[in-house]
Structures are given as structure tokens and as C-alpha cells.
Design a protein around this motif. Structure first.
Motif, PDB file in Angstrom:
ATOM      1  N   LEU A   1      -0.714 -11.686 -11.797  1.00 51.97           N
ATOM      2  CA  LEU A   1      -1.520 -12.305 -10.747  1.00 51.97           C
ATOM      3  C   LEU A   1      -0.814 -12.252  -9.399  1.00 51.97           C
ATOM      4  CD1 LEU A   1      -4.244 -13.567 -10.296  1.00 51.97           C
ATOM      5  CD2 LEU A   1      -3.268 -15.787 -10.810  1.00 51.97           C
ATOM      6  N   TRP A   2       0.499 -12.453  -9.388  1.00 51.57           N
ATOM      7  CA  TRP A   2       1.243 -12.428  -8.124  1.00 51.57           C
ATOM      8  C   TRP A   2       1.218 -11.028  -7.505  1.00 51.57           C
ATOM      9  CZ3 TRP A   2       2.305 -15.105  -4.243  1.00 51.57           C
ATOM     10  CH2 TRP A   2       3.304 -14.754  -3.351  1.00 51.57           C
ATOM     11  N   GLU A   3       1.502 -10.007  -8.300  1.00 45.45           N
ATOM     12  CA  GLU A   3       1.522  -8.647  -7.767  1.00 45.45           C
ATOM     13  C   GLU A   3       0.129  -8.226  -7.291  1.00 45.45           C
ATOM     14  OE1 GLU A   3       3.550  -5.654 -10.005  1.00 45.45           O
ATOM     15  OE2 GLU A   3       5.309  -6.910 -10.313  1.00 45.45           O
ATOM     16  N   ILE A   4      -0.878  -8.530  -8.071  1.00 51.17           N
ATOM     17  CA  ILE A   4      -2.250  -8.196  -7.679  1.00 51.17           C
ATOM     18  C   ILE A   4      -2.623  -8.928  -6.390  1.00 51.17           C
ATOM     19  CG2 ILE A   4      -4.682  -8.438  -8.330  1.00 51.17           C
ATOM     20  CD1 ILE A   4      -3.682  -8.067 -11.290  1.00 51.17           C
ATOM     21  N   SER A   5      -2.272 -10.200  -6.296  1.00 48.03           N
ATOM     22  CA  SER A   5      -2.595 -11.002  -5.105  1.00 48.03           C
ATOM     23  C   SER A   5      -1.925 -10.451  -3.856  1.00 48.03           C
ATOM     24  CB  SER A   5      -2.176 -12.457  -5.309  1.00 48.03           C
ATOM     25  OG  SER A   5      -2.907 -13.036  -6.356  1.00 48.03           O
ATOM     26  N   LEU A   6      -0.662 -10.037  -3.978  1.00 50.07           N
ATOM     27  CA  LEU A   6       0.026  -9.472  -2.812  1.00 50.07           C
ATOM     28  C   LEU A   6      -0.653  -8.201  -2.326  1.00 50.07           C
ATOM     29  CD1 LEU A   6       3.810  -9.947  -3.721  1.00 50.07           C
ATOM     30  CD2 LEU A   6       2.497 -11.176  -1.974  1.00 50.07           C
ATOM     31  N   VAL A   7      -1.026  -7.322  -3.248  1.00 50.15           N
ATOM     32  CA  VAL A   7      -1.697  -6.075  -2.856  1.00 50.15           C
ATOM     33  C   VAL A   7      -3.058  -6.381  -2.218  1.00 50.15           C
ATOM     34  CG1 VAL A   7      -2.708  -3.912  -3.677  1.00 50.15           C
ATOM     35  CG2 VAL A   7      -0.471  -4.653  -4.542  1.00 50.15           C
ATOM     36  N   LEU A   8      -3.819  -7.271  -2.823  1.00 47.42           N
ATOM     37  CA  LEU A   8      -5.128  -7.619  -2.257  1.00 47.42           C
ATOM     38  C   LEU A   8      -4.994  -8.201  -0.855  1.00 47.42           C
ATOM     39  CD1 LEU A   8      -6.910  -9.184  -5.365  1.00 47.42           C
ATOM     40  CD2 LEU A   8      -7.444  -6.992  -4.256  1.00 47.42           C
ATOM     41  N   ASP A   9      -4.004  -9.066  -0.654  1.00 49.67           N
ATOM     42  CA  ASP A   9      -3.825  -9.650   0.673  1.00 49.67           C
ATOM     43  C   ASP A   9      -3.371  -8.601   1.680  1.00 49.67           C
ATOM     44  OD1 ASP A   9      -3.987 -12.185   2.214  1.00 49.67           O
ATOM     45  OD2 ASP A   9      -1.901 -11.628   2.662  1.00 49.67           O
ATOM     46  N   ALA A  10      -2.523  -7.675   1.248  1.00 51.03           N
ATOM     47  CA  ALA A  10      -2.097  -6.599   2.155  1.00 51.03           C
ATOM     48  C   ALA A  10      -3.302  -5.759   2.582  1.00 51.03           C
ATOM     49  CB  ALA A  10      -1.042  -5.728   1.480  1.00 51.03           C
ATOM     50  N   ILE A  11      -4.215  -5.487   1.649  1.00 53.01           N
ATOM     51  CA  ILE A  11      -5.433  -4.751   1.986  1.00 53.01           C
ATOM     52  C   ILE A  11      -6.268  -5.552   2.980  1.00 53.01           C
ATOM     53  CG2 ILE A  11      -7.654  -3.957   1.062  1.00 53.01           C
ATOM     54  CD1 ILE A  11      -6.083  -3.184  -1.531  1.00 53.01           C
ATOM     55  N   ASP A  12      -6.397  -6.867   2.736  1.00 51.47           N
ATOM     56  CA  ASP A  12      -7.145  -7.732   3.668  1.00 51.47           C
ATOM     57  C   ASP A  12      -6.516  -7.745   5.056  1.00 51.47           C
ATOM     58  OD1 ASP A  12      -9.013  -8.405   1.747  1.00 51.47           O
ATOM     59  OD2 ASP A  12      -8.132 -10.371   1.310  1.00 51.47           O
TER      60      ASP A  12
END
Length: 148
Positions: A54-65
Motif C-alpha cells: 500500500l505504501w509503495e502504490i500510494s507513493l507512485v499514485l501521488d507522484a502521478i497526481d
């Protein structure tokens, strides 16, 4: 970083940044001139500890945002459904881990591809997100075929 990001058929390197307190950050290294907009897919490496998904996925999603990128389609590939063994609250005072996990993921993806879901709890989210499942025995059969 053990996740792989692909945007419009281009693999995007993810630079992992570690801090002295043990926390991590990332930087997406999007090639100059690439303006992705059709789709992105994110794959979690099978060696990733389940609590890190969840942490790794969240970081990537936020970077995309943060890059203000808009996509028409998004996919997530999970080699294992994290927290699937905790598909209910066991005792008073316990959380519901799989619900926490899936509840944070489904709003961000149009499709989630699972290997070895272990539990059919993900079906609760079936009307909200498209799921595809590859059972563990099928992975084993595919592995045997590739060895021949």
C-alpha cells in the motif's frame, strides 16, 4: 522500490530515496518529451513485503497526481492479495485489514489483476472496479510449461 510503472507502453524508472530515519520517498523519472495520457499500469514485485504494498502504490499514485497527469485507463497487477487471510474482523478491537487495503486501492484503478487471491472478499468491490484473477495452480501450470 519494488514496483514497476508503465505509462503508454514506456517503462518509467522509479528512483527510491531513503532517509536516515528509515522513511522512503520516490521520484518518477519520466523521459523528456513523454507526455503520457492513455494509460498507466503498476505492477508490484512478488518479493515486496505485503505490508509495503500500500505504501509503495500510494507513493507512485501521488507522484502521478503531483505531475498533474490525466489517464483514460489505469491497471494494477498484484502477485498476491495482501491481507487476504484477514478477510474479517477476528476479535473486538481488531481492524479489517483486507477491507482497508482494497478500500484504498479500488478508487485509483479501473482494473486490478490478482494472482492467488486466497479469499473471495475482493468480490465485494466487483461493482466498483474490474478484477481478473489468476489462481495459484494456474501459475504453477504456466511455470511447468515454460520449463519444457
Amino acid at each position: 522500490m519494488t514496483t514497476q510503472l508503465i505509462m503508454d507502453n514506456v517503462s518509467i524508472p522509479i528512483k527510491r530515496i531513503s532517509f536516515s530515519d528509515g522513511s522512503t520517498n520516490i521520484q518518477l523519472q519520466i523521459p523528456e518529451g513523454l507526455n503520457p495520457s492513455r494509460y498507466f499500469s503498476l505492477s508490484v514485485n512478488p518479493t515486496t513485503p505485503a505490508d509495503n504494498y500500500l505504501w509503495e502504490i500510494s507513493l507512485v499514485l501521488d507522484a502521478i497526481d503531483q505531475l498533474v497527469l490525466e489517464f483514460s485507463h489505469s491497471m494494477l497487477y498484484l502477485p498476491y492479495l495482501a491481507h487476504a487471510r484477514a478477510d474479517r474482523v477476528f476479535e473486538t478491537g481488531n481492524p479489517h485489514p483486507i477491507d482497508c487495503f482494497l478500500g484504498k486501492l479500488w478508487p485509483n484503478f479501473d482494473e486490478i489483476h490478482l494472482v492467488d487471491p486466497h479469499s473471495d472478499y475482493y468480490l465485494k468491490y466487483e461493482d466498483l472496479c474490474e478484477f481478473s484473477v489468476k489462481e495459484q495452480h494456474q501459475c504453477f501450470i504456466d511455470l511447468l510449461k515454460s520449463e519444457v
